[in-house]
Design a protein around this motif. Structure first.
Motif, PDB file in Angstrom:
ATOM      1  N   ILE A 131       0.853  -1.188   0.000  1.00  0.00           N
ATOM      2  CA  ILE A 131       0.000   0.000   0.000  1.00  0.00           C
ATOM      3  C   ILE A 131       0.890   1.240   0.000  1.00  0.00           C
ATOM      4  CG2 ILE A 131      -1.747   1.316   1.269  1.00  0.00           C
ATOM      5  CD1 ILE A 131      -2.546  -1.368   2.589  1.00  0.00           C
ATOM      6  N   PRO A 132       0.913   2.004  -1.093  1.00  0.00           N
ATOM      7  CA  PRO A 132       1.681   3.253  -1.098  1.00  0.00           C
ATOM      8  C   PRO A 132       0.898   4.341  -0.350  1.00  0.00           C
ATOM      9  CG  PRO A 132       0.594   2.947  -3.205  1.00  0.00           C
ATOM     10  CD  PRO A 132       0.270   1.728  -2.386  1.00  0.00           C
ATOM     11  N   LEU A 133       1.566   5.042   0.545  1.00  0.00           N
ATOM     12  CA  LEU A 133       0.863   6.081   1.302  1.00  0.00           C
ATOM     13  C   LEU A 133       0.634   7.349   0.484  1.00  0.00           C
ATOM     14  CD1 LEU A 133       2.491   5.697   4.846  1.00  0.00           C
ATOM     15  CD2 LEU A 133       0.271   4.873   4.046  1.00  0.00           C
ATOM     16  N   THR A 134       1.388   7.516  -0.577  1.00  0.00           N
ATOM     17  CA  THR A 134       1.178   8.659  -1.479  1.00  0.00           C
ATOM     18  C   THR A 134       1.045   8.169  -2.912  1.00  0.00           C
ATOM     19  OG1 THR A 134       3.551   9.015  -1.822  1.00  0.00           O
ATOM     20  CG2 THR A 134       2.524  10.190   0.022  1.00  0.00           C
ATOM     21  N   ASP A 135       0.307   8.944  -3.681  1.00  0.00           N
ATOM     22  CA  ASP A 135       0.086   8.619  -5.090  1.00  0.00           C
ATOM     23  C   ASP A 135      -0.269   9.919  -5.804  1.00  0.00           C
ATOM     24  OD1 ASP A 135      -0.579   6.505  -7.268  1.00  0.00           O
ATOM     25  OD2 ASP A 135      -2.367   7.782  -7.196  1.00  0.00           O
ATOM     26  N   PRO A 136       0.222  10.108  -7.040  1.00  0.00           N
ATOM     27  CA  PRO A 136      -0.050  11.364  -7.755  1.00  0.00           C
ATOM     28  C   PRO A 136      -1.532  11.691  -7.916  1.00  0.00           C
ATOM     29  CG  PRO A 136       1.660  10.116  -8.872  1.00  0.00           C
ATOM     30  CD  PRO A 136       1.117   9.231  -7.809  1.00  0.00           C
ATOM     31  N   VAL A 137      -2.385  10.672  -7.907  1.00  0.00           N
ATOM     32  CA  VAL A 137      -3.812  10.890  -8.099  1.00  0.00           C
ATOM     33  C   VAL A 137      -4.606  10.693  -6.811  1.00  0.00           C
ATOM     34  CG1 VAL A 137      -5.873  10.115  -9.348  1.00  0.00           C
ATOM     35  CG2 VAL A 137      -3.660  10.224 -10.524  1.00  0.00           C
ATOM     36  N   LEU A 138      -4.374   9.591  -6.118  1.00  0.00           N
ATOM     37  CA  LEU A 138      -5.230   9.201  -5.000  1.00  0.00           C
ATOM     38  C   LEU A 138      -4.784   9.718  -3.633  1.00  0.00           C
ATOM     39  CD1 LEU A 138      -5.967   5.487  -5.993  1.00  0.00           C
ATOM     40  CD2 LEU A 138      -7.380   7.507  -6.394  1.00  0.00           C
ATOM     41  N   SER A 139      -3.522  10.099  -3.488  1.00  0.00           N
ATOM     42  CA  SER A 139      -3.067  10.519  -2.159  1.00  0.00           C
ATOM     43  C   SER A 139      -1.889  11.471  -2.293  1.00  0.00           C
ATOM     44  CB  SER A 139      -2.657   9.296  -1.321  1.00  0.00           C
ATOM     45  OG  SER A 139      -2.183   9.686  -0.063  1.00  0.00           O
ATOM     46  N   HIS A 140      -2.164  12.771  -2.041  1.00  0.00           N
ATOM     47  CA  HIS A 140      -1.104  13.774  -2.131  1.00  0.00           C
ATOM     48  C   HIS A 140      -0.350  13.929  -0.810  1.00  0.00           C
ATOM     49  CE1 HIS A 140      -3.854  14.792  -5.460  1.00  0.00           C
ATOM     50  NE2 HIS A 140      -2.747  15.120  -6.086  1.00  0.00           N
ATOM     51  N   GLY A 141      -0.764  13.198   0.195  1.00  0.00           N
ATOM     52  CA  GLY A 141      -0.098  13.229   1.494  1.00  0.00           C
ATOM     53  C   GLY A 141      -0.843  12.319   2.452  1.00  0.00           C
ATOM     54  N   PHE A 142      -0.317  12.171   3.648  1.00  0.00           N
ATOM     55  CA  PHE A 142      -0.953  11.295   4.636  1.00  0.00           C
ATOM     56  C   PHE A 142      -0.713  11.845   6.037  1.00  0.00           C
ATOM     57  CE2 PHE A 142       3.322   9.700   3.986  1.00  0.00           C
ATOM     58  CZ  PHE A 142       3.788   9.411   5.259  1.00  0.00           C
ATOM     59  N   GLY A 143      -1.533  11.417   6.959  1.00  0.00           N
ATOM     60  CA  GLY A 143      -1.376  11.796   8.362  1.00  0.00           C
ATOM     61  C   GLY A 143      -1.236  10.569   9.225  1.00  0.00           C
ATOM     62  N   VAL A 144      -0.385  10.668  10.258  1.00  0.00           N
ATOM     63  CA  VAL A 144      -0.164   9.562  11.186  1.00  0.00           C
ATOM     64  C   VAL A 144      -0.579  10.017  12.580  1.00  0.00           C
ATOM     65  CG1 VAL A 144       1.522   7.975  12.190  1.00  0.00           C
ATOM     66  CG2 VAL A 144       1.767   8.702   9.805  1.00  0.00           C
ATOM     67  N   PHE A 145      -1.439   9.230  13.227  1.00  0.00           N
ATOM     68  CA  PHE A 145      -1.953   9.590  14.541  1.00  0.00           C
ATOM     69  C   PHE A 145      -2.012   8.354  15.434  1.00  0.00           C
ATOM     70  CE2 PHE A 145      -3.598  12.561  11.479  1.00  0.00           C
ATOM     71  CZ  PHE A 145      -3.478  13.802  12.099  1.00  0.00           C
ATOM     72  N   THR A 146      -2.016   8.586  16.734  1.00  0.00           N
ATOM     73  CA  THR A 146      -2.269   7.502  17.669  1.00  0.00           C
ATOM     74  C   THR A 146      -3.746   7.510  18.046  1.00  0.00           C
ATOM     75  OG1 THR A 146      -1.877   6.660  19.912  1.00  0.00           O
ATOM     76  CG2 THR A 146      -1.509   9.002  19.560  1.00  0.00           C
ATOM     77  N   GLU A 236      -4.195  -4.160  -5.115  1.00  0.00           N
ATOM     78  CA  GLU A 236      -4.373  -5.330  -5.977  1.00  0.00           C
ATOM     79  C   GLU A 236      -3.441  -5.323  -7.182  1.00  0.00           C
ATOM     80  OE1 GLU A 236      -7.967  -5.380  -8.536  1.00  0.00           O
ATOM     81  OE2 GLU A 236      -8.568  -3.614  -7.371  1.00  0.00           O
ATOM     82  N   PHE A 237      -2.942  -4.144  -7.555  1.00  0.00           N
ATOM     83  CA  PHE A 237      -2.025  -4.053  -8.689  1.00  0.00           C
ATOM     84  C   PHE A 237      -0.556  -4.129  -8.259  1.00  0.00           C
ATOM     85  CE2 PHE A 237      -5.793  -1.388  -9.590  1.00  0.00           C
ATOM     86  CZ  PHE A 237      -6.325  -2.129 -10.637  1.00  0.00           C
ATOM     87  N   LEU A 238      -0.309  -3.964  -6.964  1.00  0.00           N
ATOM     88  CA  LEU A 238       1.071  -3.847  -6.484  1.00  0.00           C
ATOM     89  C   LEU A 238       1.519  -5.006  -5.609  1.00  0.00           C
ATOM     90  CD1 LEU A 238       1.021  -0.053  -5.461  1.00  0.00           C
ATOM     91  CD2 LEU A 238       1.814  -1.049  -7.615  1.00  0.00           C
ATOM     92  N   VAL A 239       0.602  -5.798  -5.132  1.00  0.00           N
ATOM     93  CA  VAL A 239       0.978  -6.858  -4.205  1.00  0.00           C
ATOM     94  C   VAL A 239       1.883  -7.874  -4.913  1.00  0.00           C
ATOM     95  CG1 VAL A 239      -1.079  -8.265  -4.672  1.00  0.00           C
ATOM     96  CG2 VAL A 239       0.109  -8.481  -2.491  1.00  0.00           C
TER      97      VAL A 239
END
Length: 510
Positions: A131-146, A236-239
């Protein structure tokens, strides 16, 4: 122990020892004292010196753990005693690791310290699950929290993040999904729960905010990483083809196996067991070294042309014999006239790796079978038998001589007992974490008993209660019965593959 103490705050990575940094390995190997969290891979303890004191301080969600003030005191006290102290934390020390408080305590006590980064499970778990945390289309960034305390989280903000990673959220999964939907996240949003990331027992559940609680009902999810976002659809495309998916039940899942082996030798057995889902703790129970004298072997090499057969019964015999030939500057082509007999699949493989082919391998991989199935009459044969200096069985030599062969038995190497049990094996046995102890030779059995006596005294057998004893074959089984008083598992094919197979069968019957 050095004159000046120092504390290393070390990130262990996501759990698996394979993802420990080189710097991390260096400090573990020089540690006088280890203070470690509950979630670190027990195999990391195999990197410690035998004399290192290992202290577990818990830090496991939902279970009792050592108060932080007590941990701070331990770090300061051991450092002021002049020790090299490793404070081993899962993941990275500065990501939900409470390192700041420990550093403040060290600074207040004028203790020297160093912080060594580790790979955070927040980054590693998605990656190892494709699972990539960033992607040019689907995810421009991510947040990490507890997710330890849900009331502290800004749910409207979290619901608007393209990709969200939550740690320590296994017990609150239903509430997390509810809060995200209440604050605008669609119920069809993909979610993945990754348990024991990077470990042999890694599991993965994939669903949506609507159904993930149902998919995981009845499961104990901790420790886990939760990933939420459309980027999960790329999985499903990267596993990779080798990925072991969510509900695949590998035969040794949730089993911890203590493997006795030779010091410094990599264990193909460990790899076999890991592939079956086992957690493996290596325990060196043999030290392989040169013989006390090379004289007998050197004299045998001088008359190499007079021998008909060369018998090799271990990988160590192969390597020490061929290495000695090279040291004495013999031409390996001088072996061309010799027939080669080997005992054991591993011995044959090592011989092949060194550029030679065995002329005879007995079908049952034991010395007794070599005599029974020898392809020619032994009468009158001159046999060179390089072997371990002390402690080896005499049956092969006696049977060859009884059938008329002349055997030159020479010491090619020696195997002794390590000075002390490793910290990793000690802790695992003390904390009753071991399900099985495996033995691949009689010597490892004897040395295991010697090491246990040295560490635990006359009560050493108490630490084997409820632990299965596994043997690679009949001779090792005999020694187990003599020295340990019992045997629970014996391979029917006397190889590491055969031992792995019967361990899987044993686990299934359990």
């Amino acid at each position: 122990m050095t004159a000046n103490g120092k504390v290393y705050l070390l990130g262990a990575g996501p759990g698996n020892i394979d993802y420990l940094t080189v710097r991390g390995q260096q400090v573990l190997q020089q540690a006088d004292c280890l203070i470690y969290d509950a979630l670190v891979d027990q195999r990391l303890l195999s990197q410690l010196p035998a004399a290192c004191e290992a202290i577990q301080v818990g830090k496991r969600g939902g279970q009792p753990s050592t108060p932080q003030t007590d941990i701070n005191r331990l770090l300061v006290n051991h450092c002021q005693q002049g020790k090299q102290v490793v404070r081993l934390k899962s993941g990275d020390p500065f990501i939900f690791g409470r390192a700041a408080g420990e550093i403040q305590a060290l600074k207040a006590a004028n203790c020297t310290f160093e912080v060594i980064p580790g790979v955070s499970s927040a980054l590693a778990a998605p990656l190892l699950s494709a699972i990539p945390l960033t992607d040019p289309v689907l995810s421009h960034g991510f947040g990490v929290f507890t997710a330890h305390n849900l009331q502290n989280l800004d749910w409207p903000t979290l619901a608007n993040l393209e990709t969200l990673v939550l740690l320590m959220g296994g017990r609150h999964l239903g509430d997390i999904c509810h809060q995200l939907q209440v604050h605008g996240r669609h119920g069809d949003t993909p979610i993945v729960v990754i348990q024991w990331a990077s470990q042999p027992q890694q599991r993965l559940w994939q669903g949506t905010l609507l159904n993930i609680a149902q998919l995981t009902r009845g499961e104990k999810l901790s420790p886990c990483i939760i990933v939420i976002g459309e980027v999960i659809r790329l999985r499903e495309f990267l596993v990779p083809p080798t990925f072991v998916d969510t509900m695949v039940n590998r035969g040794l899942n949730n089993k911890t196996i203590l493997v006795t082996r030779a010091t410094g030798q990599s264990s193909e057995f460990t790899t076999l067991l890991n592939h079956q889902g086992a957690t493996v703790i290596d325990m060196p129970a043999l030290e392989i070294r040169p013989p006390s004298s090379w004289t007998d072997l050197d004299q045998a090499l001088e008359r190499l042309s007079t021998f008909d057969w060369l018998i090799l019964t271990s990988a160590n015999a192969v390597n020490f014999f061929l290495d000695r030939l090279l040291v004495k500057q013999y031409d390996l082509r001088q072996l061309a006239h010799l027939k080669l007999a080997v005992v054991g699949k591993k011995t044959a493989n090592v011989l092949t790796e060194r550029g030679f082919r065995a002329d005879f391998i007995p079908p049952h991989y034991v010395a007794d079978s070599l005599i029974e199935r020898f392809p020619v009459s032994l009468k009158g044969l001159k046999i060179l038998f390089p072997r371990v200096e002390t402690g080896g069985r005499d049956v092969l030599v006696k049977e060859c001589v009884a059938q008329g062969a002349m055997v030159a038995e020479v010491a090619a190497y020696e195997s002794g007992c390590p000075q002390a049990m490793t910290a990793g094996a000690t802790v695992a046995l003390q904390q009753r974490q071991v399900d099985v102890v495996t033995f691949a030779s009689s010597k490892t059995v004897r040395h295991f008993k010697q090491l246990m006596l040295g560490r635990f005294g006359e009560s050493w057998l108490d630490y084997l209660e409820g632990v299965a004893i596994a043997s690679i074959g009949p001779q090792t089984t005999k020694t187990c019965l003599e020295d340990l008083g019992r045997i629970d598992i014996e391979a029917t094919t006397y190889t590491l593959d055969g031992l792995t197979e019967v361990l899987v069968q044993w686990a299934a019957h359990e």
